[in-house]
Scaffold this motif. Structure first.
Motif, PDB file in Angstrom:
ATOM      1  N   ILE A  18       0.812   0.689 -13.010  1.00 32.08           N
ATOM      2  CA  ILE A  18       0.180   2.026 -13.937  1.00 32.08           C
ATOM      3  C   ILE A  18       0.863   3.318 -13.691  1.00 32.08           C
ATOM      4  O   ILE A  18       1.432   3.849 -14.635  1.00 32.08           O
ATOM      5  N   LYS A  19       1.212   3.478 -12.389  1.00 36.64           N
ATOM      6  CA  LYS A  19       1.758   4.681 -12.165  1.00 36.64           C
ATOM      7  C   LYS A  19       3.325   4.681 -12.287  1.00 36.64           C
ATOM      8  O   LYS A  19       3.760   5.663 -12.730  1.00 36.64           O
ATOM      9  N   ALA A  69       2.270   6.577  -6.867  1.00 35.53           N
ATOM     10  CA  ALA A  69       1.228   7.691  -7.180  1.00 35.53           C
ATOM     11  C   ALA A  69       1.725   9.170  -6.942  1.00 35.53           C
ATOM     12  O   ALA A  69       1.473   9.820  -7.946  1.00 35.53           O
ATOM     13  N   ALA A 112      -4.722  -7.922 -17.072  1.00 30.30           N
ATOM     14  CA  ALA A 112      -5.623  -6.706 -16.568  1.00 30.30           C
ATOM     15  C   ALA A 112      -5.369  -5.696 -18.068  1.00 30.30           C
ATOM     16  O   ALA A 112      -4.233  -5.436 -18.345  1.00 30.30           O
ATOM     17  N   ARG A 153       0.938  -1.055   0.066  1.00 28.41           N
ATOM     18  CA  ARG A 153       0.206  -0.055  -0.141  1.00 28.41           C
ATOM     19  C   ARG A 153       0.909   1.121   0.108  1.00 28.41           C
ATOM     20  O   ARG A 153       0.578   2.087  -0.741  1.00 28.41           O
ATOM     21  N   GLU A 200      -1.654   0.700 -20.501  1.00 31.72           N
ATOM     22  CA  GLU A 200      -0.583   1.463 -20.033  1.00 31.72           C
ATOM     23  C   GLU A 200       0.658   1.201 -20.701  1.00 31.72           C
ATOM     24  O   GLU A 200       1.483   1.857 -20.899  1.00 31.72           O
ATOM     25  N   TRP A 260      -2.386  -1.074  -9.688  1.00 30.12           N
ATOM     26  CA  TRP A 260      -2.332   0.288  -9.589  1.00 30.12           C
ATOM     27  C   TRP A 260      -1.031   0.929  -9.662  1.00 30.12           C
ATOM     28  O   TRP A 260      -0.905   1.855 -10.316  1.00 30.12           O
ATOM     29  N   LYS A 275       3.837   5.403 -16.041  1.00 26.03           N
ATOM     30  CA  LYS A 275       3.695   6.415 -16.206  1.00 26.03           C
ATOM     31  C   LYS A 275       5.005   7.362 -15.639  1.00 26.03           C
ATOM     32  O   LYS A 275       5.389   8.338 -16.803  1.00 26.03           O
ATOM     33  N   ASN A 292      -5.063   6.746 -16.773  1.00 22.20           N
ATOM     34  CA  ASN A 292      -5.435   5.538 -17.576  1.00 22.20           C
ATOM     35  C   ASN A 292      -7.026   5.097 -17.209  1.00 22.20           C
ATOM     36  O   ASN A 292      -7.555   4.886 -16.348  1.00 22.20           O
ATOM     37  N   GLU A 293      -7.652   5.293 -18.585  1.00 20.83           N
ATOM     38  CA  GLU A 293      -9.176   5.293 -18.508  1.00 20.83           C
ATOM     39  C   GLU A 293      -9.686   3.788 -18.063  1.00 20.83           C
ATOM     40  O   GLU A 293     -10.682   3.831 -17.213  1.00 20.83           O
ATOM     41  N   LEU A 294      -9.037   2.880 -18.128  1.00 17.39           N
ATOM     42  CA  LEU A 294      -9.455   1.316 -17.830  1.00 17.39           C
ATOM     43  C   LEU A 294      -9.349   1.419 -16.344  1.00 17.39           C
ATOM     44  O   LEU A 294     -10.054   0.858 -15.716  1.00 17.39           O
ATOM     45  N   ALA A 295      -8.535   1.945 -15.818  1.00 12.58           N
ATOM     46  CA  ALA A 295      -8.137   2.019 -14.411  1.00 12.58           C
ATOM     47  C   ALA A 295      -9.201   2.636 -13.619  1.00 12.58           C
ATOM     48  O   ALA A 295      -9.682   2.447 -12.497  1.00 12.58           O
ATOM     49  N   CYS A 350      -5.666  11.109  -6.111  1.00 10.21           N
ATOM     50  CA  CYS A 350      -4.985  10.054  -5.918  1.00 10.21           C
ATOM     51  C   CYS A 350      -5.527   8.884  -5.496  1.00 10.21           C
ATOM     52  O   CYS A 350      -6.221   8.938  -4.527  1.00 10.21           O
ATOM     53  N   ILE A 351      -5.694   7.754  -6.010  1.00  7.54           N
ATOM     54  CA  ILE A 351      -6.186   6.731  -5.541  1.00  7.54           C
ATOM     55  C   ILE A 351      -5.454   5.998  -4.474  1.00  7.54           C
ATOM     56  O   ILE A 351      -4.376   5.569  -4.887  1.00  7.54           O
ATOM     57  N   VAL A 352      -5.652   5.812  -3.122  1.00  5.99           N
ATOM     58  CA  VAL A 352      -4.687   5.668  -2.100  1.00  5.99           C
ATOM     59  C   VAL A 352      -5.217   4.320  -1.513  1.00  5.99           C
ATOM     60  O   VAL A 352      -4.299   3.619  -0.711  1.00  5.99           O
ATOM     61  N   GLU A 353      -6.497   3.751  -1.456  1.00  3.59           N
ATOM     62  CA  GLU A 353      -6.762   2.676  -0.917  1.00  3.59           C
ATOM     63  C   GLU A 353      -7.822   1.692  -1.886  1.00  3.59           C
ATOM     64  O   GLU A 353      -8.559   2.540  -2.424  1.00  3.59           O
ATOM     65  N   THR A 354      -7.557   0.496  -2.092  1.00  2.00           N
ATOM     66  CA  THR A 354      -8.168  -0.338  -3.047  1.00  2.00           C
ATOM     67  C   THR A 354      -8.799  -1.467  -2.225  1.00  2.00           C
ATOM     68  O   THR A 354      -9.277  -2.280  -2.867  1.00  2.00           O
ATOM     69  N   GLU A 398     -12.196   0.701 -13.287  1.00  2.00           N
ATOM     70  CA  GLU A 398     -12.067  -0.409 -12.146  1.00  2.00           C
ATOM     71  C   GLU A 398     -12.293   0.576 -10.894  1.00  2.00           C
ATOM     72  O   GLU A 398     -13.072  -0.115 -10.268  1.00  2.00           O
ATOM     73  N   SER A 413      -6.087  -2.668 -18.315  1.00  2.00           N
ATOM     74  CA  SER A 413      -5.811  -1.374 -17.961  1.00  2.00           C
ATOM     75  C   SER A 413      -4.280  -1.237 -17.994  1.00  2.00           C
ATOM     76  O   SER A 413      -3.734  -0.479 -18.290  1.00  2.00           O
ATOM     77  N   LEU A 414      -3.500  -2.333 -17.339  1.00  2.00           N
ATOM     78  CA  LEU A 414      -2.336  -2.319 -17.463  1.00  2.00           C
ATOM     79  C   LEU A 414      -1.520  -2.568 -18.853  1.00  2.00           C
ATOM     80  O   LEU A 414      -0.727  -1.956 -19.051  1.00  2.00           O
TER      81      LEU A 414
END
Lengths: 946, 187
Positions: free
Chosen positions: A258-259, A222, A291, A215, A297, A255, A262, B121-124, B167-171, B127, A293-294
């Motif tokens: 992806i970051k 990110a 995935a 995490r 990316e 996640w 980038k 990233n659109e797909l992310a 930013c997305i911090v927790e999933t 999700e 999305s990945l």
């Protein structure tokens, strides 16, 4: 109720507190009456309650009021960020009760606003307290600090730079713990005040990248992705590459990956070795990951950051193609097309491979996908495939909805017209494509098509026969006359067929088409063009007729007697009756030979019956053209009648010949394009105050600016130079320029030097750096090739000559809406002021020569605006002096400042040439024919340069 | 009568609040300038806003991660919602609007719209929307529009847990819901 509307400071009564409505009640009351009015009433009531309740000393009442206010403001019922919301929120931050605190933090993060920043210092202490370790339980404490961090990371806090600076140190222990929220907050703080925060926070933040806690590392990735985003410079983040690389190879969180990708996409261009290093892991991810999305990316990273790694790019393209081919998922199709659009021209051929799939996307249900596909297809256009692609696209137009159909047409027009048609090799094809486009249903691109038709006519000599053929097919179709989108196209077609009438196969048919009954549906400006085209056609027919009679050795007298005899019958009896009769004859005999006596007569009669009534038209444009035309026809007949009466008079027959020749010379000059910027390069002459004149001319200008082809500028150059054109093409020599100068005696003033100064002009040419004014000019061709290297082969070989002005000019002319219309009023006004009285004087002078007097006077007296011009120009002395000074400037500048002199003359001619909608256009031509020194002698080439 | 007076009072109060605010804005000119200097920094967050909108176009939740005035928010939502509601299921979930890319997804009668930067990233994000809906579903049990309306602040809490600073911090659903459960326990 105890609610006193008195002082706002009055605390709410106990009743208020006891019977306070909860948030649920509020929501219910809002839902009770969904109409806008009902909602407004409920909101107003709730707000007034909240105003009282929020001042309650009791935390519970206050918190409920705050809760309601937060609700209302977050759904835009109440203004965001009011002071009202901010203060109680800060008060409640100190509450020991967790839900109250939570609520207060939420309210604060939603409400803190630049306007309430003065309240922030009040919160600083509380935040500090919540961030520091306390005696409370670990879970509770963590929760508290999470709330504080949340506020710190909210946009409101970032707007107050002091707050993050004071609290930066408090963040460090949380960063060390690896809290994702602390990491996000730290990123925000660093972004907000880098100077204060970076020394404290950057290292702990970087350490989080290597944290074993996924995490923390995800959040750190990110955060760095955020910090390195485009407006910022990514270079400082290069030292983080090893940690990021480690994450790239080991992390299992999509996640995070992806970051990281980038960040690498930004870092790779800065450090070539990095690109080589990450290619393998990225490709592995690309092949392995399930995935989407990945995968996407990875594709994006490879295509944008690793273009040098061929294998990786091919792999990415393969994946992108899979995306495009995903039938069941429009999202993937869209992204696939987007990815292919990222490819540079180096991979155009690979994109070409999946053309079928892209073309298929043109028919997609989604407009975004269609647009993207169109964009891609236009990106792969080159001179070899443009015919295929354009043809395919045009066939697609019929299947598309109106909006997209016009997008396609616009894209094709823009691509083909780009940089003076640089991609078009076969202009016959292109001209017929333009005509096809005009005929497609739903076409709303008439303006651009019309503009290009005329433009191609002016620039590409070899395309003219096909142009005239296409124009004919457009003109003879009566159905097209009902479509208002096509008026500009028809106008262009009429102009083309009139201007290049010598290429017409059947002038009789052309005249019939131009005068067909449905032309009454056309707008005035287009009708005027039609009538003027008829004028040109009939003039040409006459000249051929007369010339042929002379050739055949027939005595002019005999010919003339014959003609006169017929004519008298025609003119003395009822015109309508005769014309009906003639039409019968016409139907059968006329087609055989368009230049026979009968067909000429037929055309004259047709003109008289159809154009005749327009003499009384209310619209000056049409009326004037009609008068010109009818006047000409009358003159022909008049001469013949004269002749009939005095057969003995020997010079009457020659009058006809003379008249025809005169009219012929009027239209014999060829028009060429002129740089759009030409006028701008000319310094305003002394004594000419543009604004002053413009104010006076406002009325005329607005009336004037209705030309359909605004971006076409005409520059007359005599057609008899055409024979020598090829030689001239090779050597653009100074003598022709001096000739030009000689002919322009009127425009040139005596300088100290002799008029013929051969050296001036070449200098002007040579020192125009960016101009490739004439592709016919060898030198210019070379420079053009330098600029557009790669087009070399096709441009020089089979492709016809395209008269091309300098590139920048062209670019600006390619944006018709941007530059040209703005400039037009000015040029129109200038033209009227500078040339109005000249044209007047000259025309009347000429008219006295050839008996057109009556007609022209009638014309001009009918036209109020030309009267106005006359009035304005009633001080010929002062005006001519301004002109002469201008010319003086011009002369001087020629040697020293060539770019400025560039286009000066053409511009003038352009303006005179463009006066077509007024009588000026043909007057100008008449003028130049009768006054040899005003003819812009114009071996096509160098005129564009001047 | 009392009602009427109350509304008059509230209006005057509102007006006063507005005036106060305007006054403050003048005072805080310097701060405002500082803020505008940092405007460039605002550009780097990835998620710009999260919107829940029902089929009728009514906003059910609006969370912005950059500062926009009320009018700007209303205008933006109006335009985007109009664009998105007009689209069919066969069309892709991405709409470009001004400088945003809007990623949206429809669940029953609710549209979930997320405005992101162009290079996000659109797909992310799709999700992410799904994760958010699943989280709400777990908490409310078969979540519906009414749940969101009556428990708006809880949804805000969830969003806060998931997204910070854009930013997305927790999933992890469990982690997202833990604080809310803790709070429910204590209250």
């Amino acid at each position: 109720m105890a609610s006193t509307p008195a002082a706002p400071a009055v605390a709410p009564s106990l009743v208020d507190t006891l019977f306070q409505r909860s948030l649920n009640d509020l929501v219910k009351s809002l839902r009770a009456d969904p109409s806008a009015a009902g909602e407004a009433v409920a909101v107003a009531r709730a707000l007034s309650e909240i105003h009282r309740e929020i001042r309650a000393p009791d935390a519970a009442t206050k918190s409920v009021a705050l809760q309601k206010l937060t609700y209302l403001s977050s759904l835009h019922f109440a203004p965001v960020g009011t002071h009202l919301l901010a203060f109680p929120a800060i008060e409640l931050l100190a509450s020991p009760h967790l839900p109250h605190k939570r609520l207060a933090y939420l309210a604060a993060s939603l409400s803190l606003h630049p306007a309430s920043l003065s309240l922030l210092p009040l919160a600083t202490h509380q935040l500090h307290k919540d961030l520091s370790p306390s005696s409370a339980g670990a879970a509770h404490q963590q929760h508290l600090s999470a709330l504080a961090l949340q506020l710190l990371a909210s946009p409101a806090a970032a707007a107050a730079p002091d707050l993050p600076v004071h609290l930066a140190h408090d963040l460090v222990p949380h960063l060390a713990r690896g809290s994702p929220r602390a990491i996000a907050a730290a990123a925000r703080v660093i972004a907000a005040s880098p100077s204060a925060a970076v020394p404290v926070l950057f290292k702990p933040l970087a350490a989080c990248l290597a944290s074993p806690d996924p995490r923390a590392s995800t959040a750190a990735a990110a955060a760095f992705c955020d910090l390195s985003a485009p407006p910022a410079d990514a270079t400082p983040f290069l030292p983080l590459a090893p940690d990021l690389y480690n994450l790239l190879t080991t992390s299992r969180s999509n996640w995070a990956l992806i970051k990281v990708l980038k960040v690498f996409a930004r870092l790779a261009p800065l450090e070539p070795r990095l690109a080589a290093r990450i290619v393998d892991p990225v490709c592995q991810l690309l092949t392995r990951s399930s995935a989407m999305s990945l995968t996407f990316e990875c594709i994006r990273t490879v295509l944008t950051a690793l273009p040098a790694h061929d294998a990786a790019v091919r792999l990415a393209i393969g994946k992108a193609k899979e995306f495009v081919a995903a039938d069941d998922d429009p999202n993937l199709r869209y992204l696939g097309l987007l990815a292919l659009g990222l490819l540079g021209p180096a991979y155009a051929s690979t994109v070409n491979d999946c053309r079928d799939a892209i073309v298929k996307s043109l028919g997609d249900a989604d407009t975004n996908i269609r647009q993207e596909a169109l964009h891609l297809i236009m990106g792969m256009v080159n001179e070899n495939n443009i015919m295929d692609i354009a043809g395919m696209l045009i066939s697609h137009v019929a299947k598309s909805d109106p909006e997209f159909a016009n997008d396609i047409l616009g894209a094709v027009l823009a691509a083909c017209g780009h940089n003076v048609y640089e991609m078009v090799v076969d202009f016959d094809w292109y001209v017929s494509l333009l005509a096809d486009m005009a005929r497609t249903l739903l076409c709303a691109q008439g303006d651009e098509i019309g503009r290009q038709l005329v433009d191609v006519g002016l620039r590409v000599r070899d395309a003219r026969p096909e142009l005239v053929r296409s124009a004919r097919t457009l003109l003879i179709d009566p159905a097209l006359l009902g479509n208002h989108f096509l008026f500009p196209v028809l106008s262009a077609a009429a102009w083309v067929s009139g201007e290049y009438v010598d290429l017409t196969k059947d002038p009789v048919e052309l005249v019939e088409a131009l005068l067909q009954p449905r032309t009454s549906l056309l707008p005035i400006s287009v009708r005027a063009v039609y009538i003027h085209a008829v004028f040109k056609v009939i003039t040409w027919c006459f000249s051929v007729y007369v010339g042929r009679l002379g050739d055949s050795g027939m005595a002019v007298d005999v010919m003339f007697d014959r003609l006169a005899a017929d004519q008298t019958v025609g003119s003395e009896s009822n015109v309508a009756l005769v014309s009906g009769e003639e039409q019968d004859i016409g139907a059968s005999t006329v087609r055989k030979d368009p230049f026979s006596h009968e067909s000429i007569l037929y055309m004259i009669n047709l003109i008289q019956t159809t154009v005749g009534p327009l003499i009384n038209c209310n619209e000056v444009e049409v009326q004037e053209r009609a008068l010109n035309l009818i006047g000409f026809v009358h003159l022909v007949r008049e001469i013949q009648e004269l002749n009939k009466r005095n057969v003995a008079d020997g010079d009457k027959p020659s009058r006809l010949e003379e008249l025809v020749k005169t009219m012929q010379t009027v239209f014999c000059q060829e028009l060429g394009p002129v740089s759009v910027n030409a006028q701008m390069k000319v310094a305003t002459p002394d004594g000419l105050i543009l604004n002053e004149n413009l104010v006076e001319l406002a009325g005329i200008v607005s009336e004037d600016d209705t030309t359909p082809s605004t971006s076409i500028f005409f520059y007359p150059c005599s057609r008899h130079s055409a024979d020598t054109r090829d030689e001239l093409a090779v050597s653009i020599d100074s003598s022709s320029l001096s000739e030009h100068r000689k002919r322009h005696g009127l425009f040139y003033l005596q300088t100290g030097k002799t008029e013929d100064e051969p050296n001036d002009y070449p200098q002007a040419n040579d020192s125009l750096p960016s101009s490739s004014n004439n592709s016919v000019n060898d030198d210019k061709l070379k420079t053009a090739e330098l600029v557009f290297a790669g087009k070399k082969s096709t441009a020089t070989k089979s492709r016809p000559k395209v008269v091309k002005l300098d590139t920048e000019d062209f670019l600006s002319s390619m944006m018709p809406s941007a530059n040209v219309p703005k400039e037009d009023p000015l040029s129109g006004a200038l033209r009227d002021v500078l040339l109005g009285s000249d044209a007047k004087a000259l025309s009347s002078q000429r008219a006295s020569d050839i008996n057109l007097e009556g007609m022209l006077n009638k014309t001009s007296s009918n036209e109020s605006s030309s009267q106005q011009i006359e009035n304005l120009g009633s001080h010929p002395a002062s005006r001519s002096s301004s002109r002469t000074s201008k010319q003086q400037n011009h002369d001087k500048e020629k040697g020293t400042n060539p770019p400025e002199s560039d286009g000066k003359e053409p511009r003038k001619h352009r303006s005179s040439g463009r006066s077509g909608h007024r009588q000026g256009k043909h007057k100008h031509r008449e003028k130049s024919s009768t006054q040899p020194d005003t003819i812009p002698q114009a071996p096509v080439i160098q005129d564009f340069l001047l | 009568m009392a009602k009427e007076r109350r509304s008059v009072e509230s209006l005057s109060d509102l007006w006063r609040a507005g005036a106060e605010q305007a006054h403050r804005e003048v005072e805080d000119d310097g701060v405002e300038q500082q803020r505008s200097k940092q405007a460039g920094r605002d550009d780097e967050m990835t998620i710009r806003f999260v919107l829940f909108v029902n089929k009728q176009g009514q906003t059910r939740l609006a969370q912005y991660y950059e500062h926009l005035s009320l009018d700007e928010r209303r205008a933006l939502e109006g335009e985007i919602v109009r664009k998105c509601l007009a689209r069919t299921d066969q069309q892709c979930s991405f709409v470009e609007h001004r400088n945003y890319k809007v990623v949206y997804r429809r669940y029953a009668s609710l549209f979930f719209l997320v405005g992101v930067d162009n290079d996000e990233n659109e797909l992310a994000i799709l999700e992410f929307i799904h994760l958010l809906v699943e989280t709400m579903d777990r908490h409310f049990g078969n979540v519906c529009e009414l749940d969101i309306m009556f428990h708006l602040e809880k949804v805000h809490f969830m969003l806060e847990e998931m997204v910070m600073n854009g930013c997305i911090v927790e999933t992890s659903k469990q982690n997202i819901l833990a604080p809310i459960q803790l709070m429910e326990k204590t209250s």
